[in-house]
Design a protein around this motif. Structure first.
Motif, mmCIF file in Angstrom:
data_model
loop_
_atom_site.group_PDB
_atom_site.id
_atom_site.type_symbol
_atom_site.label_atom_id
_atom_site.label_comp_id
_atom_site.label_asym_id
_atom_site.label_seq_id
_atom_site.Cartn_x
_atom_site.Cartn_y
_atom_site.Cartn_z
ATOM 1 N N ARG A 32 -1.561 -13.689 -0.946
ATOM 2 C CA ARG A 32 -1.394 -12.752 -0.138
ATOM 3 C C ARG A 32 0.137 -12.488 0.233
ATOM 4 N N ILE A 33 0.897 -13.600 0.168
ATOM 5 C CA ILE A 33 2.234 -13.646 0.237
ATOM 6 C C ILE A 33 3.000 -12.869 -1.012
ATOM 7 N N THR A 34 2.347 -13.092 -2.222
ATOM 8 C CA THR A 34 2.648 -12.199 -3.487
ATOM 9 C C THR A 34 2.423 -11.124 -3.347
ATOM 10 N N ASP A 35 1.211 -10.749 -2.605
ATOM 11 C CA ASP A 35 0.636 -9.086 -2.593
ATOM 12 C C ASP A 35 1.646 -8.591 -1.791
ATOM 13 N N PHE A 36 1.965 -9.098 -0.561
ATOM 14 C CA PHE A 36 2.917 -8.424 0.276
ATOM 15 C C PHE A 36 4.238 -8.230 -0.296
ATOM 16 N N VAL A 37 4.721 -9.240 -0.849
ATOM 17 C CA VAL A 37 6.281 -8.906 -1.462
ATOM 18 C C VAL A 37 6.135 -7.692 -2.260
ATOM 19 N N LEU A 38 5.375 -8.072 -3.449
ATOM 20 C CA LEU A 38 5.243 -7.214 -4.690
ATOM 21 C C LEU A 38 4.999 -5.854 -4.038
ATOM 22 N N ALA A 39 4.054 -5.359 -3.202
ATOM 23 C CA ALA A 39 3.884 -4.367 -2.724
ATOM 24 C C ALA A 39 4.927 -3.522 -1.867
ATOM 25 N N LEU A 40 5.565 -4.383 -1.029
ATOM 26 C CA LEU A 40 6.902 -3.948 -0.487
ATOM 27 C C LEU A 40 8.041 -3.639 -1.342
ATOM 28 N N VAL A 41 8.216 -4.420 -2.405
ATOM 29 C CA VAL A 41 9.262 -4.055 -3.162
ATOM 30 C C VAL A 41 8.907 -2.984 -4.138
ATOM 31 N N GLY A 42 7.501 -2.728 -4.468
ATOM 32 C CA GLY A 42 6.954 -1.620 -5.282
ATOM 33 C C GLY A 42 7.204 -0.411 -4.491
ATOM 34 N N LEU A 43 7.040 -0.415 -3.287
ATOM 35 C CA LEU A 43 7.051 0.731 -2.508
ATOM 36 C C LEU A 43 8.535 1.287 -2.358
ATOM 37 N N ILE A 44 9.242 0.480 -2.194
ATOM 38 C CA ILE A 44 10.923 0.578 -2.062
ATOM 39 C C ILE A 44 11.430 1.222 -3.460
ATOM 40 N N LEU A 45 11.074 0.672 -4.378
ATOM 41 C CA LEU A 45 11.381 1.046 -6.019
ATOM 42 C C LEU A 45 10.916 2.258 -6.445
ATOM 43 N N LEU A 46 9.716 2.524 -5.802
ATOM 44 C CA LEU A 46 8.827 3.623 -6.404
ATOM 45 C C LEU A 46 8.967 5.036 -5.313
ATOM 46 N N SER A 47 9.871 4.927 -4.475
ATOM 47 C CA SER A 47 10.221 6.060 -3.455
ATOM 48 C C SER A 47 10.297 7.284 -3.993
ATOM 49 N N PRO A 48 11.406 7.099 -5.135
ATOM 50 C CA PRO A 48 11.790 8.505 -5.747
ATOM 51 C C PRO A 48 10.580 9.229 -6.470
ATOM 52 N N VAL A 49 9.498 8.178 -6.914
ATOM 53 C CA VAL A 49 8.564 8.748 -7.824
ATOM 54 C C VAL A 49 7.557 9.609 -6.662
#
Length: 225
Positions: free
Chosen positions: A32-49
């Protein structure tokens, strides 16, 4: 909210006892911790996409929405709204009934390689699995995990056998064992077997390996349509 009585997920075989006995609380916490952290980072980095895809979707089919929310069946049969970038025309659901006879996957699932409901931009983002990116929001909310069996449609679960329903014993995921083992080329029965293999053998290391394999499969665009 739980699905109707005729979709009752309690009628499993003995596998649920095995899963309950191996609940692995430390693994689930780390997952759950991994899911939350990676999803949050992914959404931030992929916002231009997200912005670029949103513009292309509206340009291709202005009538429809950018995101497509659909009721899916999650862990223990609970319903949740799964999000995707819209890759089909606005009237896709209404046109489905006329296409069921062309289904290319046996069992409780619909897949059609040349689906006429898919827009031009939709075909591109499906090939690269970009349409799945909004499910990172589902991961943040806890409805989904990065790794797990794909969340099924209500009409699909209505056709499940008790054996098939064992897929619902764990939190569904964006990617999973069958997605990195052939994707749409597999039969429904093969997908179920791979999902149940994951349900009974899942571990943190297994999740990491599936995530790395997912990147490789997505880059190749293998078996996606």
């Amino acid at each position: 909210m739980e699905i109707e009585e005729n979709l009752n997920v309690a009628a499993f075989t003995g596998l649920e006892n095995s899963v309950a006995a191996q609940s692995k609380p430390f693994y689930l916490l780390c997952k759950r911790i991994t899911d939350f952290v990676l999803a949050l980072v992914g959404l931030i980095l992929l916002s231009p996409v997200f912005l670029i895809v949103a513009i292309l979707i509206k340009w291709d089919d202005p009538k429809g929405t950018i995101f497509f929310g659909q009721d899916r069946v999650g862990k223990d049969g609970e319903l949740f709204k799964m999000f995707k970038f819209r890759s089909m025309y606005a009237d896709a659901e209404e046109r489905l009934a006329n296409l069921l006879e062309y289904n290319e996957v046996s069992g409780a699932m619909f897949k059609m390689k040349e689906d006429p409901r898919i827009t031009k931009i939709g075909a591109c983002i499906r090939k690269c699995s970009i349409d799945e990116l909004p499910q990172l929001f589902n991961v943040l909310m806890g409805d989904m995990s990065l790794v797990g069996p794909r969340p099924a449609l209500i009409r699909e679960v209505a056709e499940y056998t008790s054996y098939d329903k064992q897929r619902l014993l764990v939190t569904p995921g964006i990617s999973g064992l069958w997605q990195v083992s052939g994707r749409s080329r597999l039969t429904f029965a093969q997908m179920v077997e791979l999902d149940l293999e994951y349900v009974t053998t899942r571990s943190y290391w297994m999740d990491i390996k599936i995530l790395f394999k997912t990147v490789k499969v997505v880059c190749k665009g293998d078996g996606a349509y």
